[in-house]
Each structure stands twice: as structure tokens, then as C-alpha cells.
Design a protein around this motif. Structure first.
Motif, PDB file in Angstrom:
ATOM      1  N   LYS A  75      20.304  13.129 107.576  1.00  0.00           N
ATOM      2  CA  LYS A  75      20.792  13.549 106.266  1.00  0.00           C
ATOM      3  C   LYS A  75      21.815  12.539 105.734  1.00  0.00           C
ATOM      4  CE  LYS A  75      18.669  17.601 106.366  1.00  0.00           C
ATOM      5  NZ  LYS A  75      17.657  18.020 105.379  1.00  0.00           N
ATOM      6  N   PRO A  76      22.043  12.543 104.401  1.00  0.00           N
ATOM      7  CA  PRO A  76      23.040  11.616 103.848  1.00  0.00           C
ATOM      8  C   PRO A  76      24.453  11.954 104.296  1.00  0.00           C
ATOM      9  CG  PRO A  76      22.148  13.060 102.147  1.00  0.00           C
ATOM     10  CD  PRO A  76      21.332  13.288 103.359  1.00  0.00           C
ATOM     11  N   LYS A  77      25.293  10.928 104.276  1.00  0.00           N
ATOM     12  CA  LYS A  77      26.672  11.096 104.735  1.00  0.00           C
ATOM     13  C   LYS A  77      27.518  11.893 103.749  1.00  0.00           C
ATOM     14  CE  LYS A  77      28.160   6.623 102.816  1.00  0.00           C
ATOM     15  NZ  LYS A  77      28.733   5.302 103.155  1.00  0.00           N
ATOM     16  N   ALA A  78      27.095  11.939 102.499  1.00  0.00           N
ATOM     17  CA  ALA A  78      27.787  12.735 101.492  1.00  0.00           C
ATOM     18  C   ALA A  78      26.742  13.306 100.552  1.00  0.00           C
ATOM     19  CB  ALA A  78      28.806  11.891 100.719  1.00  0.00           C
ATOM     20  N   ASP A  79      26.967  14.526 100.103  1.00  0.00           N
ATOM     21  CA  ASP A  79      26.000  15.176  99.230  1.00  0.00           C
ATOM     22  C   ASP A  79      26.733  16.098  98.277  1.00  0.00           C
ATOM     23  OD1 ASP A  79      23.632  15.878  98.125  1.00  0.00           O
ATOM     24  OD2 ASP A  79      23.056  17.300  99.692  1.00  0.00           O
ATOM     25  N   ILE A  80      26.232  16.144  97.043  1.00  0.00           N
ATOM     26  CA  ILE A  80      26.834  17.009  96.029  1.00  0.00           C
ATOM     27  C   ILE A  80      25.937  18.227  95.836  1.00  0.00           C
ATOM     28  CG2 ILE A  80      27.567  17.201  93.625  1.00  0.00           C
ATOM     29  CD1 ILE A  80      28.047  14.191  93.648  1.00  0.00           C
ATOM     30  N   ILE A  81      26.541  19.391  95.880  1.00  0.00           N
ATOM     31  CA  ILE A  81      25.822  20.633  95.594  1.00  0.00           C
ATOM     32  C   ILE A  81      26.351  21.185  94.285  1.00  0.00           C
ATOM     33  CG2 ILE A  81      25.353  22.983  96.348  1.00  0.00           C
ATOM     34  CD1 ILE A  81      25.583  22.060  99.202  1.00  0.00           C
ATOM     35  N   LEU A  82      25.456  21.295  93.284  1.00  0.00           N
ATOM     36  CA  LEU A  82      25.810  21.889  91.997  1.00  0.00           C
ATOM     37  C   LEU A  82      25.340  23.340  91.982  1.00  0.00           C
ATOM     38  CD1 LEU A  82      24.904  19.174  89.324  1.00  0.00           C
ATOM     39  CD2 LEU A  82      27.165  19.832  90.104  1.00  0.00           C
ATOM     40  N   THR A  83      26.268  24.246  91.712  1.00  0.00           N
ATOM     41  CA  THR A  83      25.940  25.665  91.667  1.00  0.00           C
ATOM     42  C   THR A  83      26.274  26.206  90.283  1.00  0.00           C
ATOM     43  OG1 THR A  83      26.453  25.890  94.022  1.00  0.00           O
ATOM     44  CG2 THR A  83      26.300  27.909  92.732  1.00  0.00           C
ATOM     45  N   LYS A  84      25.248  26.692  89.591  1.00  0.00           N
ATOM     46  CA  LYS A  84      25.418  27.229  88.243  1.00  0.00           C
ATOM     47  C   LYS A  84      25.228  28.741  88.305  1.00  0.00           C
ATOM     48  CE  LYS A  84      23.863  26.400  83.481  1.00  0.00           C
ATOM     49  NZ  LYS A  84      22.982  25.552  82.635  1.00  0.00           N
ATOM     50  N   SER A  85      26.177  29.473  87.779  1.00  0.00           N
ATOM     51  CA  SER A  85      26.095  30.937  87.797  1.00  0.00           C
ATOM     52  C   SER A  85      26.300  31.470  86.389  1.00  0.00           C
ATOM     53  CB  SER A  85      27.134  31.534  88.747  1.00  0.00           C
ATOM     54  OG  SER A  85      28.442  31.139  88.364  1.00  0.00           O
ATOM     55  N   CYS A  86      25.758  32.668  86.146  1.00  0.00           N
ATOM     56  CA  CYS A  86      25.826  33.256  84.807  1.00  0.00           C
ATOM     57  C   CYS A  86      25.763  34.777  84.924  1.00  0.00           C
ATOM     58  CB  CYS A  86      24.660  32.739  83.952  1.00  0.00           C
ATOM     59  SG  CYS A  86      24.589  33.428  82.284  1.00  0.00           S
ATOM     60  N   THR A  87      26.322  35.461  83.918  1.00  0.00           N
ATOM     61  CA  THR A  87      26.164  36.906  83.822  1.00  0.00           C
ATOM     62  C   THR A  87      24.675  37.237  83.853  1.00  0.00           C
ATOM     63  OG1 THR A  87      28.106  36.912  82.385  1.00  0.00           O
ATOM     64  CG2 THR A  87      26.791  38.929  82.477  1.00  0.00           C
ATOM     65  N   LYS A  88      24.301  38.250  84.613  1.00  0.00           N
ATOM     66  CA  LYS A  88      22.877  38.530  84.791  1.00  0.00           C
ATOM     67  C   LYS A  88      22.252  39.235  83.595  1.00  0.00           C
ATOM     68  CE  LYS A  88      22.883  38.705  89.833  1.00  0.00           C
ATOM     69  NZ  LYS A  88      22.547  39.510  91.040  1.00  0.00           N
ATOM     70  N   GLU A  89      22.997  40.155  82.941  1.00  0.00           N
ATOM     71  CA  GLU A  89      22.400  40.938  81.858  1.00  0.00           C
ATOM     72  C   GLU A  89      23.456  41.307  80.834  1.00  0.00           C
ATOM     73  OE1 GLU A  89      19.363  44.045  82.723  1.00  0.00           O
ATOM     74  OE2 GLU A  89      20.826  45.379  81.761  1.00  0.00           O
ATOM     75  N   ILE A  90      23.112  41.178  79.560  1.00  0.00           N
ATOM     76  CA  ILE A  90      24.012  41.572  78.470  1.00  0.00           C
ATOM     77  C   ILE A  90      23.179  42.220  77.371  1.00  0.00           C
ATOM     78  CG2 ILE A  90      25.726  39.777  78.912  1.00  0.00           C
ATOM     79  CD1 ILE A  90      24.540  38.232  76.536  1.00  0.00           C
ATOM     80  N   TYR A  91      23.872  42.792  76.376  1.00  0.00           N
ATOM     81  CA  TYR A  91      23.224  43.366  75.208  1.00  0.00           C
ATOM     82  C   TYR A  91      23.475  42.436  74.022  1.00  0.00           C
ATOM     83  CZ  TYR A  91      20.948  47.419  73.125  1.00  0.00           C
ATOM     84  OH  TYR A  91      20.026  48.259  72.552  1.00  0.00           O
ATOM     85  N   MET A  92      22.596  42.512  73.034  1.00  0.00           N
ATOM     86  CA  MET A  92      22.807  41.725  71.819  1.00  0.00           C
ATOM     87  C   MET A  92      24.207  42.002  71.268  1.00  0.00           C
ATOM     88  SD  MET A  92      20.279  39.709  71.003  1.00  0.00           S
ATOM     89  CE  MET A  92      20.536  39.427  69.255  1.00  0.00           C
ATOM     90  N   GLY A  93      24.885  40.942  70.891  1.00  0.00           N
ATOM     91  CA  GLY A  93      26.250  41.074  70.394  1.00  0.00           C
ATOM     92  C   GLY A  93      27.302  40.893  71.462  1.00  0.00           C
ATOM     93  N   GLU A  94      26.905  40.991  72.742  1.00  0.00           N
ATOM     94  CA  GLU A  94      27.861  40.792  73.837  1.00  0.00           C
ATOM     95  C   GLU A  94      27.929  39.320  74.239  1.00  0.00           C
ATOM     96  OE1 GLU A  94      27.398  45.211  75.926  1.00  0.00           O
ATOM     97  OE2 GLU A  94      26.562  43.444  76.902  1.00  0.00           O
ATOM     98  N   THR A  95      28.841  39.020  75.138  1.00  0.00           N
ATOM     99  CA  THR A  95      29.074  37.634  75.572  1.00  0.00           C
ATOM    100  C   THR A  95      28.739  37.481  77.045  1.00  0.00           C
ATOM    101  OG1 THR A  95      30.854  37.359  73.952  1.00  0.00           O
ATOM    102  CG2 THR A  95      30.806  35.802  75.788  1.00  0.00           C
ATOM    103  N   ALA A  96      28.060  36.391  77.371  1.00  0.00           N
ATOM    104  CA  ALA A  96      27.777  36.040  78.769  1.00  0.00           C
ATOM    105  C   ALA A  96      28.647  34.850  79.160  1.00  0.00           C
ATOM    106  CB  ALA A  96      26.299  35.694  78.946  1.00  0.00           C
TER     107      ALA A  96
END
Length: 558
Positions: free
Chosen positions: A243-264
Motif C-alpha cells: 500500500k502507499p506510504k500516505a493516503d487521503i480519505i475524503l468522507t462526505k456526509s449529508c442530512t439523509k432526509e428533509i422536507y421541501m423548504g427545509e435545510t440540509a
């Protein structure tokens, strides 16, 4: 003196070489190739040899001939348990014919042989066969993990699984560029008998520090001689991953469920899992086309990560444009190390959005008009969302037009992924192109989500003399009639008249427009012919009324 010594040395080498090639049939380790019972004149073939039962004698012998490539090379009279050996001095393909059974009977009356047979076993010279195995403790090595050993440890084993002894066994290991830390990679064994094994040859290899994951194929090659001094090659292989000596792991997360007009809310985290720093990492993120990012957040940043460091690159909020289930785009990270560019991606989280999505469309049944034409206008209400909604639309009679029939008011529930519509007829008086205003509506659902929607404006050009008008065909359910119009006039926002959508108490929608719709309802006349054409206008009715008034005046005078 020197010349005599050189001559003696050369003769000695020649003698030893000749001894290496010279062996007797007693030295051969035979392996059975085939067994056959031969009648008089029958034959059996093994490789390029043919063994023929040429004749039999009354005193208990079978006369055997051996042919090689159709040439007679040896023959003999063989009794029971006798053998005939041919020593192939050129190719080393020695062969032995052994008589295991001999059946000879003589006819007492005539004295002739009675169908004699001989069973022969054909043997070939056995050859060594070395089973070479490369044994490595692990299949994969990750230098960034503390549990990873310091070295790649392994060994090579050799076993003779063939039918003859191997001599001058030489082992060499190719490590595919991996450097030796301990042990050895070559070994020589004088001989290896059948079923004999050598002691494992152990070694340790250094784990390389790489920027890319790489596979290494370790090959153990063995060369050995047989009794005829012919060389045989055997291989064993093992592939390992570093394996490589250094590795970057990108983790993207988000609100799973919302209603129209709400914010994620979305976050992107970058982590360096290695033991080396990575500098000038360009991180880019983006938003799905059905979502809007708030606060004009810039989704590009340059960061650096130390060994084992974790950084929160982005945290931002998004609002939905329409309902549905959307996959957020993957974020990317790019950096350069040792003159080579590297790129990696994050995961792609999924966001589910619930709610209605109302669209209005306004259209007419003609492509152009003449002043005095009756034109059918249809307003379609389409819900492309995943939740039902109450929709209220109220049209007005535009300038230079008069209401003829139908309904100009809609107040009903539009289910998810369905369409409803209403239609009305207008008498157009304008002597120029008609520009009808956009249809406007308001909606609200059970969750209290509400909004306003507008269609596009509708333009109906004045007909050019001599041009052909195009009539738009409409479904029957979109052609208004008085009864149908009255049925659609029920107040949906009136909680007393609509049981399936009791949401009026949660709405601040004004009810003042209801009275205006009633006036349109009072004006409704009989149903409109679906194939609307130019019809008699107000002037004809006025002439008839004037005619009857004149008749009544004349009668009074009489």
C-alpha cells in the motif's frame, strides 16, 4: 611443464564430462508407461516407439522387436520375467520392455502353437519434477499501519515429486525489485531424490515506501539436471501488494432526509492515513443541480495534511429546488508528489427530499384568431412531487375579451405525480395579438409547506389573412360544461366542505378571491362546443332584441 599440466587438466575434464553422460540401464529409475497383451503379430505404441510380438517358440519364448520411428532398433527372445532395454544415447528416451505373462500352448495332435500371447509392461526413463513454492506471511503490506511488520518475511521450499533423482539443483529468487534485508536469495543442492525436500530457504525483504499501491511478483526459479544431464526448469511464484506510504480519505456526509423548504447540511472531511505529510492538496466539491447552496459558499480549497491529520474542509447548507432522491456529487482531491499527479474521490451520499412540486401551464386551442372568435383556454396543474397538495388557481378575464363559458377557478387536491386541469372560453375582441397574463396559483400540503406558482404568459397572434389556423385537440375532460364547472367550484380551502385536506386552519391564504369566482360562476352559460370556431357575436342578439321591441311598439299603437 605448464603445457603438460594444461593437457592433463583438459583430459580430466573430458573424462569427467563423459562420465556424467554415461550411465547404465541399472542407473535408470523406470516408470511404467503402458501394459498390453499381444497376440502373434500384434503391437503396442508408446511415444515414438512400437513394440511388436514378432513370433513365439514352443520352448517358451516370445520374439520381441522394438521400432523407433518405424526403424528396427532392438530385438530379443524373451521368456517370462525377461526384459529388453534400449538405451537412447542421443535423446535419452530410454525404454524397457518387461514380460509379465507368457501363454504358450501346443496342439498335441498337430504340434502347432495354439494362439500364443505375451503380456508386456513398457517402461520409460523417469524424470525429476520439482514442486517449488514461495511462501510469504502476508498478502498485503500497509506501511501506514502500526500492525504491519517491519519486513516482508518469506521462504522457498522445494520437493521432488517426480519419478527420478534431480542433480545440481540451483535455486534463484527474483524479488521484483524488493531489497533483501536478511537471509539469502540463492541456494545450490547437489541432488534431490524422489519425494525428498530441501530445508526452506528463508529471507526478509524491505517494505518500500510508495506513493502508489503496487503489486510485486516474487519468482523462485529452480534449474536441475536428470541422469542424462538434461536441464529442467521449475518455477514458483507469489504476488504481494504494498500500500502507499500516505493516503487521503475524503468522507462526505449529508442530512439523509428533509422536507421541501427545509435545510440540509453537508460536511467534507479529509484525513491523511499515512506517516508522511502531503502538501498543497486542492479539494473541490459541487452541488447537485436540484439543490441550491446557501451563503454563496466557495467549494474549492487548498489544504495540507500532516501524518495522521484530519481536517474539516467544508461545512455548508443546501436547500432543495424540487423533491426527489438525489445523489450528491463526489468531492475530489488532487496533489503532486515526486513529480507525479495524484487524484482521489470521496463517497457520494444520497439526500431524500419530500414535498409537492406544482407546475402550471396555460394554453389555447388555436394558433391564431380573428376578432370575434371564441377561444378555449386550458390551465393544467401538474404535481411532479412525491406528496399531495391543495392547489388554488383563479383566472381573470383579460382586456379586449369577454367570458363565454366554463370555469376560471380551481380549488382542489392534486395528488403526487398527477395532473388536473380546468378550461374556459373567451370571446376575443382585440384587433391585434392577444397577450394573456400568466396563470397564478397558491398551494399547501398537510405538512404546512406552501408556496406560489405561475405559468408562462400566453400569446395568441392575430390571424394573417389567407393563413390557416391550427386547432389544438383537447381531451374531453378538459372541455368545460356548466355542470362540470359547478362541480369544480367547491371550496377546497373551506374545511367544512373538504374532508381529505383539512388544512385551512394552518393557512394564511386569503379567501377574498372566493367571491370573485362566484361572479364568474353566475356568468357561466351552456357548455362550449369542443371544436370552437367563430360564432355569432353580441351584435346578432342585439338586432333580434331590437326587432322584438319594434313589434311590441307597433302593436300598442294599433
Amino acid at each position: 611443464m605448464l603445457s603438460r599440466f594444461l593437457c592433463f587438466f583438459i583430459l580430466t575434464l573430458a573424462f569427467l564430462a563423459s562420465q556424467a553422460y554415461a550411465y547404465s540401464s541399472d542407473d535408470v529409475e523406470w516408470v511404467s508407461a503402458k501394459t498390453a497383451t499381444l497376440h502373434w503379430g500384434n503391437s503396442v505404441t508408446v511415444d515414438n516407439y512400437t513394440i511388436v510380438a514378432e513370433d513365439f517358440s514352443k520352448d517358451g519364448f516370445a520374439f520381441i522387436n522394438i521400432f523407433k520411428d518405424n526403424n528396427l532398433i532392438d530385438s530379443g527372445a524373451l521368456g517370462l520375467s525377461d526384459d529388453l532395454v534400449y538405451r537412447d544415447t542421443e535423446g535419452g528416451n530410454d525404454i524397457k520392455v518387461f514380460v509379465s505373462t507368457l501363454s504358450i500352448t501346443v496342439d498335441d495332435w498337430k504340434g502347432n502353437l495354439n494362439d500364443p500371447t505375451v503380456t508386456v509392461q513398457v517402461y520409460k526413463r523417469g524424470l525429476p519434477d520439482l514442486d517449488v513454492k514461495v511462501n510469504i506471511k502476508k498478502d498485503s503490506y500497509d506501511p501506514t499501519r502500526l500492525s504491519t511488520p517491519r519486513f516482508i518475511e518469506g521462504n522457498v521450499t522445494i520437493k521432488n515429486v517426480g519419478d527420478a533423482k534431480a542433480s545440481n539443483v540451483v535455486l534463484n529468487v527474483d524479488t521484483a525489485g524488493l531489497k533483501l534485508a536478511e537471509g539469502k536469495l540463492t541456494q545450490t543442492v547437489v541432488s534431490l531424490e524422489k519425494d525428498e525436500s530441501i530445508k526452506p530457504m528463508a529471507f526478509k525483504l524491505q517494505i518500500p515506501l510508495l506513493w502508489d499501491e503496487e503489486n510485486f511478483k516474487i519468482v523462485a526459479q529452480v534449474i536441475a539436471n536428470d541422469i542424462n544431464n538434461e536441464k529442467h526448469m521449475f518455477n514458483g511464484t507469489k504476488t504481494i501488494t504494498v500500500k502507499p506510504k500516505a493516503d487521503i480519505i475524503l468522507t462526505k456526509s449529508c442530512t439523509k432526509e428533509i422536507y421541501m423548504g427545509e435545510t440540509a447540511y453537508v460536511s467534507l472531511i479529509a484525513r491523511n492515513t499515512g506517516s508522511f505529510a502531503i502538501y498543497s492538496i486542492t479539494v473541490n466539491d459541487s452541488v447537485n443541480e436540484n439543490l441550491n447552496i446557501e451563503d454563496d459558499m466557495q467549494l474549492k480549497k487548498i489544504i495540507s495534511l500532516g501524518p495522521g491529520q484530519t481536517v474539516n474542509v467544508f461545512t455548508y447548507s443546501i436547500k432543495p429546488i424540487k423533491p426527489g432522491t438525489f445523489t450528491l456529487p463526489k468531492a475530489t482531491a488532487n496533489f503532486t508528489a515526486d513529480g507525479k499527479e495524484y487524484s482521489l474521490e470521496s463517497n457520494a451520499p444520497v439526500l431524500a427530499i419530500k414535498g409537492p412540486y406544482i407546475l402550471l401551464e396555460k394554453k389555447s386551442n388555436v394558433s391564431s384568431f380573428n376578432p370575434g372568435d371564441n377561444v378555449l383556454i386550458t390551465v393544467s396543474i401538474r404535481n411532479e412531487g412525491n406528496m399531495d397538495a391543495n392547489v388554488k388557481v383563479e383566472e381573470e378575464v383579460p382586456d379586449n375579451a369577454r367570458f363565454v363559458s366554463g370555469t376560471m377557478y380551481f380549488n382542489s387536491v392534486v395528488n403526487a405525480r398527477s395532473t388536473k386541469s380546468f378550461s374556459y372560453a373567451l370571446y376575443l375582441e382585440n384587433e391585434a395579438d392577444m397577450q394573456l397574463p400568466a396563470a397564478s396559483g397558491i398551494f399547501i400540503d398537510l405538512a404546512g409547506y406552501k408556496g406560489e406558482v405561475n405559468s408562462s404568459t400566453l400569446s395568441i397572434p392575430l390571424r394573417i389573412p389567407g393563413s390557416e389556423v391550427v386547432y389544438q385537440s383537447l381531451p374531453e375532460d378538459q372541455i368545460p360544461a356548466d355542470a362540470a364547472a359547478e362541480g369544480e367550484m367547491e371550496g377546497v380551502f373551506d374545511t367544512g366542505g373538504q374532508e381529505d385536506m383539512q388544512i385551512a386552519q394552518n393557512s394564511d391564504i386569503s379567501e377574498t378571491s372566493q367571491s370573485s369566482s362566484d361572479s364568474y360562476e353566475d356568468k357561466a352559460i351552456s357548455g362550449i362546443n369542443p371544436d370552437l370556431r367563430q360564432q355569432p357575436g353580441f351584435e346578432a342578439w342585439a338586432l333580434i332584441v331590437v326587432f322584438f321591441l319594434l313589434l311590441m311598439i307597433d302593436k300598442k299603437k294599433i
